[in-house]
Structure formats: C-alpha cells, structure tokens
Design an enzyme around this catalytic site. Structure first.
Site, PDB file in Angstrom:
ATOM      1  N   CYS A 334       0.559  -1.438  -0.430  1.00 38.60           N
ATOM      2  CA  CYS A 334       0.041  -0.084   0.243  1.00 38.60           C
ATOM      3  C   CYS A 334       0.971   1.415   0.111  1.00 38.60           C
ATOM      4  CB  CYS A 334      -1.152  -0.365   1.234  1.00 38.60           C
ATOM      5  SG  CYS A 334      -0.456  -0.892   2.928  1.00 38.60           S
ATOM      6  N   ARG A 363       6.621 -11.654   4.926  1.00 33.19           N
ATOM      7  CA  ARG A 363       7.062 -10.848   6.357  1.00 33.19           C
ATOM      8  C   ARG A 363       6.823 -11.860   7.634  1.00 33.19           C
ATOM      9  NH1 ARG A 363       0.325 -10.185   5.297  1.00 33.19           N
ATOM     10  NH2 ARG A 363       0.192  -8.566   4.364  1.00 33.19           N
ATOM     11  N   GLN A 381       0.897 -10.800  -3.499  1.00 29.91           N
ATOM     12  CA  GLN A 381      -0.279 -10.476  -3.103  1.00 29.91           C
ATOM     13  C   GLN A 381      -0.887  -9.806  -4.637  1.00 29.91           C
ATOM     14  OE1 GLN A 381      -0.862  -7.252   0.239  1.00 29.91           O
ATOM     15  NE2 GLN A 381      -2.329  -9.327   1.239  1.00 29.91           N
ATOM     16  N   ASP A 383      -2.738  -6.793  -5.081  1.00 32.19           N
ATOM     17  CA  ASP A 383      -3.660  -5.830  -4.397  1.00 32.19           C
ATOM     18  C   ASP A 383      -3.702  -4.821  -5.442  1.00 32.19           C
ATOM     19  OD1 ASP A 383      -3.344  -5.290  -1.463  1.00 32.19           O
ATOM     20  OD2 ASP A 383      -1.008  -5.474  -2.135  1.00 32.19           O
ATOM     21  N   HIS A 385      -4.994  -0.724  -4.734  1.00 35.75           N
ATOM     22  CA  HIS A 385      -5.463   0.412  -4.329  1.00 35.75           C
ATOM     23  C   HIS A 385      -6.684   1.331  -5.144  1.00 35.75           C
ATOM     24  CE1 HIS A 385      -2.146  -1.463  -2.580  1.00 35.75           C
ATOM     25  NE2 HIS A 385      -2.556  -1.198  -1.826  1.00 35.75           N
ATOM     26  N   LYS A 464     -12.499  -3.868   7.248  1.00 34.31           N
ATOM     27  CA  LYS A 464     -12.608  -4.565   6.387  1.00 34.31           C
ATOM     28  C   LYS A 464     -13.794  -5.699   5.984  1.00 34.31           C
ATOM     29  CE  LYS A 464      -9.453  -7.484   8.304  1.00 34.31           C
ATOM     30  NZ  LYS A 464      -8.183  -8.540   8.037  1.00 34.31           N
ATOM     31  N   HIS A 510      -8.240  -0.536  -0.117  1.00 36.49           N
ATOM     32  CA  HIS A 510      -7.156  -1.698   0.131  1.00 36.49           C
ATOM     33  C   HIS A 510      -8.091  -2.672  -0.480  1.00 36.49           C
ATOM     34  CE1 HIS A 510      -3.845   0.478   1.962  1.00 36.49           C
ATOM     35  NE2 HIS A 510      -5.280   1.264   2.748  1.00 36.49           N
TER      36      HIS A 510
END
Length: 645
Positions: A334, A363, A381, A383, A385, A464, A510
């Site tokens: 992000c 991670r 990922q 992702d 945005h 979320k 997100h």
C-alpha cells in the site's frame, strides 16, 4: 423477583439467585443433562455461574458452537489428566479448545510418539467412565503460585505470574487432577462422551516464541456424537489425500528447502499454473478499469513510519541498512501505491483511480506457523488500491465485491462474508472509523450479501470486509478482502482538485481477490485434488505414441498443439501404452492423445480424457478446436470419471 428471559422469549421468575445448571434443571432435566455451558446477555459462562439479576439466558449444548467448545475444553483436561497418569513427570502448559477440536501443549520427560496416542485415548476413556465431577475454586496469587510450585508445574507458575494483579485466578479439580483454567467446563467428565479422537503430535514453542523451549502439542477432536466424529475423520482423511504439500511434490509444482524455510520455489509446472492465474487476473482487471503498477521491494524506514507500519507491524518486517539508513523489505504494497498516486497532480475527473499490483511481499512468520504454501514468508499479493471521492465509496465497494464474486464463482467456490470492525491497536479518529464502517455496511446491505460482524478484527488503518471461501471438502479459507482507509491519504497528504477548484483528500480502498497467490494456489491444489480444469492444468495434453515407430507422427501432433497455444508434452519412453496412460492419469493430465499405425494413416488421434475416459478418434485439428473452446470458456469439470486404476 429475578426475571430470566430464555432463548424462546419466555420468562422465568425466581426469588433467589441460582446457578445456570439449576435453571437448566428447572427448565428440563433432559436439557440439564445435555447442557455444556450458559450464555448470559451474550457472554459464555460456566454452568456453575450464579445468576443474581435480570438477564437473557441461553443454555448451550454441544449443538451450539460455544457449547461444543466447552465440551472440547473439558476433553483437553481429561487428556492432560490421562497424560499425567501415564507419564507423571510430564509438565503441562496450555490446553484450549480450537475451531475443529482441542490440543494440549506438554513437556514430557521422555519424548511422546504416535504409539503413545492409543494409550492416552484408553486412559481418557477410563477417566470419562469414572464420571469425575469438575469443581471450580479460586486462590490468591500467592496461594496459586504455591500450589503450582508444589505440583512442579513451572509453565503454570509463569502464566500466573504474568496475570494482572487484580485477576481472579481460578482452577478446576477432577479427581486427583487440578489445572489452572478460566473455564467454562462441563459438570463432570462423563459429559465428554465417546466421540473423541487423538489426531497427531506436533512441535510448538512455549508461548509461540522461537526463543523458548519446543513443547509437544497433542492435537485431538471431540464432538457431541459419533456420526459427527466419523464425518470429520472422513473429511480429514480426504484432506490428507489432497494435501497440497504432497501433491505439489508429486506433480512437480513447487518445493521448499532448508536454505530458506517459508520461501517457496516454484518449479516449471508450478510456474505454468501461477502464470495462468496471473494472466487471468490481468484480463479481468483490465476489463474492470484497473491500471497495473509495480513498486519497489525495499523502501526506507521513513516511509514505513509515515504509513504507520513501523509502529504497528515492524515485528513482522525484515529490515536492513543501506548507506547507513534503515530500510525495510515491504510486508505490504500500500505505501508504494500511495506514492504512485502522489506522483502527479490529480483531479476529480481522474477518480476513481484503480491501481493494481502483483507485488512481492515478505513477512516474518514464526517457523512453527509455516505450512507449505498456506503460510509462507514470501508471497505475491494481488493488491489493488482505489483512490476515490466520498460519493464514490459505495459503488467502488460494490464493484470490488462483484469482481471477487466473479473470481470465486469461476472456481466453483461458495463463500461467506464478515465485516471486521475497529481493533484496539488502530489509528485515526472515531469519526473516520464510523464513516468507513458505515460505508462498508451500506454497500453490503445494498448488495444483499449476508454477513456477520467480526468485532475488533479490522486492519489498524480501517475496517474491512473479508471473504471466506469454502473448498470442495467444506474447509473455509480467508482470501479476498476489502479495506476502507481514511488514514493513509491523510498521513501522506494526498490530494485531488475538486469540481470547485479546491483541494480535497481522496479516500482509499485496499483490496485483494486471490489474496496471496501462493496460498490461493495451495487452496486450488487441495480443492481440485491436483486434477485442475483444462484451462489451469500445467500440462493440458500428453501425446502417447504406441511405440517408437510412431514417434515422428507424435512429434508432428505435439508441434500442432504447441502452435495452437496448448500446453502439451510427448512421452517417447519405450514403455507399454497402458503404463503410459496410467502414469498420465496419475499426473492428472486432462487429455491423452494416443497415436499408432491407424491414427498415422488417417491423420487422426485417439482421444482419452481424465473426465470421460475413451472419447474415440478425432482429427488433430478437430481436437484442437474443441480443447481451445474448453480452455477459452474456462470450463470446470465437477466430476472425474472412468480413470483406470
């Protein structure tokens, strides 16, 4: 008079305070026999809890989630008691109920093995048959520590010493066995019944820290009746057959190595599968109006401090030093997406701006939590945005929900939805959180999606919506998510010029559809048991010449398939055709094309499929036309038929 409102809405009145179990007996002796716990005004309590004022009371049985949890928690105490009887020098740690059973972490003087589990089960049956009453009592901190030191239980002493000064320290006693525990529990051991099973042993660090001693975790499960237990055991057996780690190895998809625990290696066939998924991802996102970006894997500490990750997530981040400055390998995409938005002036006419990224993130997961592709330290990922104006929130959330539904429906997944609200460790104003949560709730209501509220489980920057998909054997996995964020646009001072010519702050979504690509592949492997639909299969067709004499014709067929964009292989080994077919089936290849003298003379191929067995003869061109149509339609075959064993 004390008024007790029951589950059916009826009201019972009592002059004096009463224990939950006594109220259950007053309602029905049968209900009291089945009771596992109570629920007072929504809070799960022990059956021994005294009710002393007006309230709503539900009597929970093993048919209720929290009632079953109490039964399993009692079973964990029975298991610990059995272990102590058989192996008295064993030290006890913790033994909670979990989603599909219970476990107990123990520190045995002599290592336990799988051969010990039947002995422990037998001893548990004796304890259950004894019908030992569970008695709850409390002690002061000093008395509690003294008791556990007397019993030589150092892990319990440590737990007590870490409790708040004003904490109530409770114990449960059953026969000669006493355990530190907050409950709730059944009234006696007989209530555990016969429907339980010890499953396996695993290692578990004390308190989840690699710095502490490795304990032995005994996994087990328990149900209200034998039918549910047998159904669960059948599901677990099927899960073992579908284990993505086993199939990934057998099908040559991916590997793990001691050179990097938690860092997966994708092999050629695994890359075909991964790239097919990514190609599909790009197709649907382009259609939905997304643009694709790529942001750096390593960025400096200042950025992560601005985003809030340094304060809220740094324990899960890998860090390094470059030119005497702190940097972090990104755990999330992000902040990079925010910088991409801020790279040029934006107008309200540019919004909504949907930026997608297949970003590689790292991670720091604890080694004991790593599990094949499902829990890794490095993953891609999917992702995106979305930057938008306040009046665009609802429609953008609905658009993302439709896209996630399209993805899951394609693979035949059912799913349920959770709305997760503000956690304790969060940033931002109450007003922003209320507006964001209400925005998600309104979108869900307008979509007509059923959902449950998961209090306090939102991201630190916003609430979320989580999508929990169900695989072919009934397990659920959290993959897709939609997170509404007012915080990062503020922290990075993002702007757009509104229709009024003034500067305004955008709002940010997100979202992921697959989630972790690696994890999604693991789920797909298990969902399809490695037998992927043709469009996904790493190898879609295997060409099988009956003998070496027809190898040249087989190569011609292979070249035509490859020219048509079909993923195909040729088996030129000097093996009998029956062996080649069986091996191709073991490798779960969707189609096998057998070629011999007749096929070469006619310019045809003999088609066998994983789905329908022998499909007869067809021209190479005719087969290519059919399989291309199947691939383009992304057809999902629901059954596998006529495989030769």
């Amino acid at each position: 008079m004390m008024k007790i409102t029951l589950k059916d809405g009826s009201v019972k009145e009592y002059e004096n305070q009463m224990a939950v179990i006594d109220i259950a007996k007053d309602i029905s002796e049968g209900l009291a026999r089945m009771a596992c716990a109570g629920e007072i005004d929504g809070e799960t309590v022990d059956l021994r809890t005294i009710v002393c004022q007006d309230c709503r009371l539900d009597i929970l049985t093993a048919k209720d989630e929290n009632g079953l949890a109490a039964l399993r928690h009692t079973a964990s105490h029975v298991m610990a008691q059995a272990v102590k009887r058989l192996y008295p020098d064993t030290k006890l740690a913790i033994g909670p109920s979990i989603a599909d059973g219970f476990y107990y972490d123990v520190d045995p003087a002599t290592p336990l093995t799988a051969e010990d589990l039947p002995k422990i089960e037998t001893e548990m049956k004796k304890i259950i048959k004894e019908g030992l009453a569970l008695e709850r009592f409390t002690l002061s901190r000093e008395e509690a520590i003294a008791l556990m030191k007397e019993k030589e239980e150092p892990y319990k002493v440590e737990l007590i010493e870490d409790l708040p000064e004003d904490a109530e320290i409770s114990f449960y006693r059953q026969g000669e066995f006493t355990d530190l525990c907050a409950g709730p529990h059944l009234m006696n051991t007989k209530g555990v019944g016969k429907a339980f099973k010890l499953m396996n042993l695993a290692g578990a660090y004390w308190r989840g820290s690699e710095k502490n001693k490795m304990l032995t975790r005994i996994y087990a499960t328990a149900f209200a009746g034998k039918e549910e237990l047998e159904s669960y055991l059948r599901m677990m057996e099927e899960a073992r057959k579908r284990d993505h780690r086993k199939l990934g190895r057998e099908l040559g998809l991916f590997m793990m190595h001691d050179a990097g625990p938690g860092f997966p290696f994708f092999l050629p066939k695994g890359m075909e599968l991964k790239n097919t998924l990514l190609e599909y991802w790009r197709q649907i996102h382009k259609k939905a109006g997304y643009v694709e970006i790529s942001t750096p894997v390593i960025l400096n500490r200042k950025l992560w401090e601005t985003s809030g990750h340094w304060d809220h997530y740094k324990d899960n981040m890998y860090t390094t030093v470059i030119d005497e400055e702190d940097y972090a390998i990104k755990p999330m995409n992000c902040p990079g997406g925010v910088l991409a938005y801020a790279s040029e002036p934006r107008s309200y006419r540019d919004l909504p701006l949907r930026m997608g990224e297949l970003g590689l993130v790292h991670r720091h997961e604890k080694s004991g939590q790593l599990h094949g592709l499902m829990r890794v330290r490095c993953f891609t990922q999917d992702d995106a945005h979305i930057f938008m104006t306040p009046d665009q929130i609802k429609d953008e959330i609905k658009g993302v929900a439709h896209l996630i539904n399209e993805v899951y429906s394609l693979f035949g997944f059912k799913y349920h939805v959770e709305l997760s609200t503000r956690p304790e460790d969060s940033m931002g104003s109450d007003e922003d959180w209320e507006m964001a949560t209400e925005g998600l709730r309104l979108a869900l209501d307008e979509l007509g999606l059923d959902y449950v509220v998961n209090e306090g489980d939102g991201a630190f920057y916003g609430p979320k919506i989580d999508f929990h998909l169900e695989d072919s054997i009934g397990r659920t996995w959290q993959c897709g998510t939609i997170q509404l964020d007012f915080q990062l646009p503020q922290r990075f001072e993002l702007e757009y010029t509104g229709a009024d010519g003034e500067k305004h702050r955008p709002i940010m979504i997100h979202r992921v559809a697959f989630g972790s690509i690696e994890r999604f592949i693991g789920i797909l492997i298990e969902h399809f048991a490695g037998a992927f639909p043709t469009w996904l299969a790493p190898v879609q067709v295997k060409v099988l010449p009956i003998s070496d004499k027809y190898a040249d014709y087989a190569k011609t067929v292979l070249e035509e398939l490859e020219e048509a964009g079909i993923r195909a292989e040729l088996d030129t080994r000097s093996e009998k055709i029956g062996y080649k077919i069986r091996e191709a089936q073991t490798q779960k290849i969707p189609y096998m094309l057998v070629v011999g003298q007749k096929e070469e003379e006619e310019g045809n191929v003999s088609v066998r499929s994983r789905f329908a067995g022998d499909e007869g003869s067809d021209s190479t061109a005719g087969f290519i036309e059919k399989i291309k149509k199947e691939i383009a339609g992304k057809e999902i075959w629901q059954t596998e038929a006529k495989e030769e064993k």
